[in-house]
Design a protein around this motif. Structure first.
Motif, PDB file in Angstrom:
ATOM      1  N   LEU A   1      36.732  46.246  43.154  1.00 29.71           N
ATOM      2  CA  LEU A   1      36.902  45.708  44.495  1.00 29.71           C
ATOM      3  C   LEU A   1      36.832  44.181  44.482  1.00 29.71           C
ATOM      4  O   LEU A   1      37.638  43.507  45.141  1.00 29.71           O
ATOM      5  CB  LEU A   1      35.839  46.285  45.430  1.00 29.71           C
ATOM      6  CG  LEU A   1      35.890  45.833  46.893  1.00 29.71           C
ATOM      7  CD1 LEU A   1      37.248  46.132  47.520  1.00 29.71           C
ATOM      8  CD2 LEU A   1      34.773  46.501  47.686  1.00 29.71           C
ATOM      9  N   LEU A   2      35.886  43.640  43.746  1.00 26.11           N
ATOM     10  CA  LEU A   2      35.777  42.184  43.632  1.00 26.11           C
ATOM     11  C   LEU A   2      37.043  41.586  43.030  1.00 26.11           C
ATOM     12  O   LEU A   2      37.569  40.577  43.520  1.00 26.11           O
ATOM     13  CB  LEU A   2      34.556  41.827  42.781  1.00 26.11           C
ATOM     14  CG  LEU A   2      34.280  40.330  42.568  1.00 26.11           C
ATOM     15  CD1 LEU A   2      34.028  39.626  43.885  1.00 26.11           C
ATOM     16  CD2 LEU A   2      33.093  40.146  41.616  1.00 26.11           C
ATOM     17  N   ASP A   3      37.552  42.206  41.970  1.00 23.51           N
ATOM     18  CA  ASP A   3      38.794  41.732  41.344  1.00 23.51           C
ATOM     19  C   ASP A   3      39.971  41.817  42.306  1.00 23.51           C
ATOM     20  O   ASP A   3      40.824  40.926  42.346  1.00 23.51           O
ATOM     21  CB  ASP A   3      39.101  42.549  40.094  1.00 23.51           C
ATOM     22  CG  ASP A   3      38.239  42.171  38.897  1.00 23.51           C
ATOM     23  OD1 ASP A   3      37.619  41.090  38.932  1.00 23.51           O
ATOM     24  OD2 ASP A   3      38.196  42.960  37.931  1.00 23.51           O
ATOM     25  N   ALA A   4      40.023  42.895  43.084  1.00 26.36           N
ATOM     26  CA  ALA A   4      41.131  43.077  44.022  1.00 26.36           C
ATOM     27  C   ALA A   4      41.125  41.993  45.093  1.00 26.36           C
ATOM     28  O   ALA A   4      42.178  41.437  45.448  1.00 26.36           O
ATOM     29  CB  ALA A   4      41.061  44.459  44.659  1.00 26.36           C
ATOM     30  N   VAL A   5      39.946  41.671  45.624  1.00 23.97           N
ATOM     31  CA  VAL A   5      39.849  40.609  46.631  1.00 23.97           C
ATOM     32  C   VAL A   5      40.224  39.266  46.010  1.00 23.97           C
ATOM     33  O   VAL A   5      40.939  38.460  46.629  1.00 23.97           O
ATOM     34  CB  VAL A   5      38.439  40.572  47.238  1.00 23.97           C
ATOM     35  CG1 VAL A   5      38.262  39.345  48.132  1.00 23.97           C
ATOM     36  CG2 VAL A   5      38.170  41.847  48.035  1.00 23.97           C
ATOM     37  N   SER A   6      39.767  39.019  44.793  1.00 21.29           N
ATOM     38  CA  SER A   6      40.116  37.764  44.111  1.00 21.29           C
ATOM     39  C   SER A   6      41.618  37.631  43.953  1.00 21.29           C
ATOM     40  O   SER A   6      42.189  36.554  44.184  1.00 21.29           O
ATOM     41  CB  SER A   6      39.436  37.710  42.741  1.00 21.29           C
ATOM     42  OG  SER A   6      38.037  37.698  42.856  1.00 21.29           O
ATOM     43  N   LEU A   7      42.284  38.710  43.564  1.00 18.39           N
ATOM     44  CA  LEU A   7      43.727  38.647  43.414  1.00 18.39           C
ATOM     45  C   LEU A   7      44.406  38.429  44.758  1.00 18.39           C
ATOM     46  O   LEU A   7      45.363  37.649  44.874  1.00 18.39           O
ATOM     47  CB  LEU A   7      44.258  39.924  42.758  1.00 18.39           C
ATOM     48  CG  LEU A   7      45.736  39.870  42.352  1.00 18.39           C
ATOM     49  CD1 LEU A   7      45.989  40.673  41.096  1.00 18.39           C
ATOM     50  CD2 LEU A   7      46.651  40.368  43.469  1.00 18.39           C
ATOM     51  N   ALA A   8      43.914  39.108  45.807  1.00 13.44           N
ATOM     52  CA  ALA A   8      44.515  38.958  47.132  1.00 13.44           C
ATOM     53  C   ALA A   8      44.373  37.532  47.654  1.00 13.44           C
ATOM     54  O   ALA A   8      45.156  37.098  48.503  1.00 13.44           O
ATOM     55  CB  ALA A   8      43.866  39.943  48.099  1.00 13.44           C
ATOM     56  N   GLN A   9      43.404  36.770  47.159  1.00 13.93           N
ATOM     57  CA  GLN A   9      43.208  35.386  47.564  1.00 13.93           C
ATOM     58  C   GLN A   9      44.023  34.410  46.728  1.00 13.93           C
ATOM     59  O   GLN A   9      44.045  33.212  47.028  1.00 13.93           O
ATOM     60  CB  GLN A   9      41.722  35.018  47.448  1.00 13.93           C
ATOM     61  CG  GLN A   9      40.822  35.748  48.431  1.00 13.93           C
ATOM     62  CD  GLN A   9      39.367  35.427  48.194  1.00 13.93           C
ATOM     63  OE1 GLN A   9      38.935  35.289  47.052  1.00 13.93           O
ATOM     64  NE2 GLN A   9      38.587  35.309  49.257  1.00 13.93           N
ATOM     65  N   THR A  10      44.679  34.892  45.700  1.00 15.62           N
ATOM     66  CA  THR A  10      45.374  34.021  44.755  1.00 15.62           C
ATOM     67  C   THR A  10      46.637  33.428  45.356  1.00 15.62           C
ATOM     68  O   THR A  10      47.494  34.145  45.868  1.00 15.62           O
ATOM     69  CB  THR A  10      45.727  34.800  43.479  1.00 15.62           C
ATOM     70  OG1 THR A  10      44.523  35.281  42.874  1.00 15.62           O
ATOM     71  CG2 THR A  10      46.481  33.929  42.487  1.00 15.62           C
ATOM     72  N   ALA A  11      46.771  32.133  45.274  1.00 16.05           N
ATOM     73  CA  ALA A  11      47.950  31.448  45.793  1.00 16.05           C
ATOM     74  C   ALA A  11      49.197  31.927  45.061  1.00 16.05           C
ATOM     75  O   ALA A  11      49.221  32.021  43.827  1.00 16.05           O
ATOM     76  CB  ALA A  11      47.791  29.937  45.615  1.00 16.05           C
TER      77      ALA A  11
END
Length: 314
Positions: A135-145
Motif C-alpha cells: 500500500l505504501l509503495d502504491a501511494v508513492s507511485l500514485a504521487q510520482t510526477a
C-alpha cells in the motif's frame, strides 16, 4: 515518498489485503475483505502525513468479482480522476482477479493520471503481512510526477495493467509481467525506477459498462485438454452464450472433438477467440487472432468489451 498537496484517493474493494485470520500464523485459512480501507491506511505510519482520501466501494473476496462491481469501480475511478485536486488513484484489491480488473480499467479508462492496483498474499493479521508495504509503495507511485495509466504494484514490482498475470498460489511475489515484455519498473525506498513507458491508449469510457450484471454479454473460457467432449460447447450455445475464449493447447490447437461444435458456434454468429493455456509465449502465425498474445482471462475481458461496443453502436 514525495510531498505535495495533491490528493491520492484510495478505493477499497476487499481482498486478502483486508483479510483477517484467528491466528497470526495462519496464511491460508483467513477470510478476505474483513477490514476497511480506512483501517489499512491507519496501519501504515508513513501514510499519516499524506494527503489521502479513503473510500470503501466493496468488500469482496476477489474470486467473487462481478460485472456490477466492475461498472461501479470504473465510474468511481473516473469521477475522482476528473477532480483537479486528485493526483492519482490507488485501489486495494484481491489477488485472484486483479489482472482482470487491471485490464478492464486500462481499456475502459486509459487514464492520464496513475491508477494503481495493489494487493497482498498474506492477510493483515499475518506475521508476514505484505499489505502495508504494498500500500505504501502504491501511494508513492500514485504521487510520482509523470506517472499515468493503470498499473499494479506488488512485492516491489510495477506491472503494466494490460500484461500482469498471477503466476504463483502462495509466494509474496505471486505476480509476473507478460513473458515477452518485462517489468514496467520497481519500487525502491518509495521511488520508482522505471524501465518502460507508462500504459497509454484510447479510453472506451466507463459509461460503456452496464450497471446491471445481466446486461453484460455472457462470455466464457473453455480449455482444450485430453479427453475433451463436445457437450459443454453445445450446452452453452443452447443456453445463449454470446462469446467464447479458448484456452488452447500449445500454439493454438484444440482437441478434434471440439472442432465441429466450435464451428457450429461460429456459424451461429458467436465469436470464438483462441488463446493458449501455456504460461509462456503467444500463438505464433495467427496474426488475425485478436487474442493471440493475451491470457485467456484478459481475452475474456477484451471480447466482452468488444461485444458491449457492438451493442452500444446498434
Amino acid at each position: 515518498m514525495q510531498s505535495g498537496n495533491e490528493r491520492i484517493v484510495i478505493i477499497g474493494t476487499g481482498g486478502t489485503i483486508a483479510g483477517a485470520s484467528g491466528s497470526a500464523t495462519d496464511n491460508v485459512g483467513y477470510k478476505a475483505g474483513q477490514l476497511s480501507v480506512g483501517s489499512l491506511v491507519a496501519a501504515v505510519p508513513a501514510l499519516q502525513s499524506a494527503s489521502l482520501e479513503a473510500e470503501q466501494l466493496a468488500q469482496l473476496d476477489s474470486k467473487d468479482m462481478d460485472e456490477g462491481t466492475w461498472a461501479r469501480l470504473a465510474r468511481r475511478v473516473q469521477h475522482h480522476l476528473d477532480r483537479d485536486d486528485v493526483r492519482g488513484i490507488v485501489i486495494t484489491h484481491g489477488t485472484d482477479t486483479l489482472e482482470e480488473t487491471a485490464y478492464l480499467l486500462q481499456r475502459v479508462l486509459a487514464p492520464r493520471k496513475p491508477v494503481v492496483l495493489t494487493a497482498a498474499m498474506r492477510p493483515a493479521t499475518a506475521l508476514q503481512a505484505d499489505g502495508p508495504q504494498n500500500l505504501l509503495d502504491a501511494v508513492s507511485l500514485a504521487q510520482t510526477a509523470g506517472a499515468q495509466g493503470v498499473v499494479a504494484v506488488v512485492a516491489g514490482q510495477v506491472l503494466h495493467g494490460l500484461e500482469i498475470r498471477k503466476t504463483h498460489t502462495y509466494r509474496l511475489d505471486a505476480f509476473q509481467p507478460g513473458p515477452d515484455t518485462g517489468l514496467l519498473g520497481v519500487m525502491e525506498e518509495g521511488v520508482v525506477r522505471q524501465f518502460r513507458d507508462w500504459p497509454t491508449g484510447e479510453a472506451l469510457g466507463a459509461t460503456l459498462l452496464p450497471e446491471a450484471a445481466d446486461a453484460w454479454p455472457w462470455v466464457e473460457v473453455l480449455a482444450s485438454h485430453g479427453g475433451a467432449r463436445a457437450q459443454a460447447v453445445q450446452a452453452w450455445q443452447q443456453a445463449g452464450l454470446k462469446g467464447l475464449v479458448l484456452a488452447c493447447t500449445g500454439n493454438g490447437t484444440i482437441h478434434q472433438a471440439l472442432a465441429a461444435p466450435l464451428e457450429a458456434l461460429r456459424q451461429a454468429g458467436v465469436p470464438v477467440w483462441r488463446t493458449t493455456r501455456c504460461a509462456q509465449g503467444r500463438i505464433v502465425g495467427a496474426a488475425d487472432e485478436a487474442a493471440a498474445s493475451l491470457t485467456p482471462w484478459a481475452a475474456r475481458v477484451e471480447l466482452t468489451l468488444q461485444l458491449l461496443q457492438q451493442s452500444a453502436t446498434g
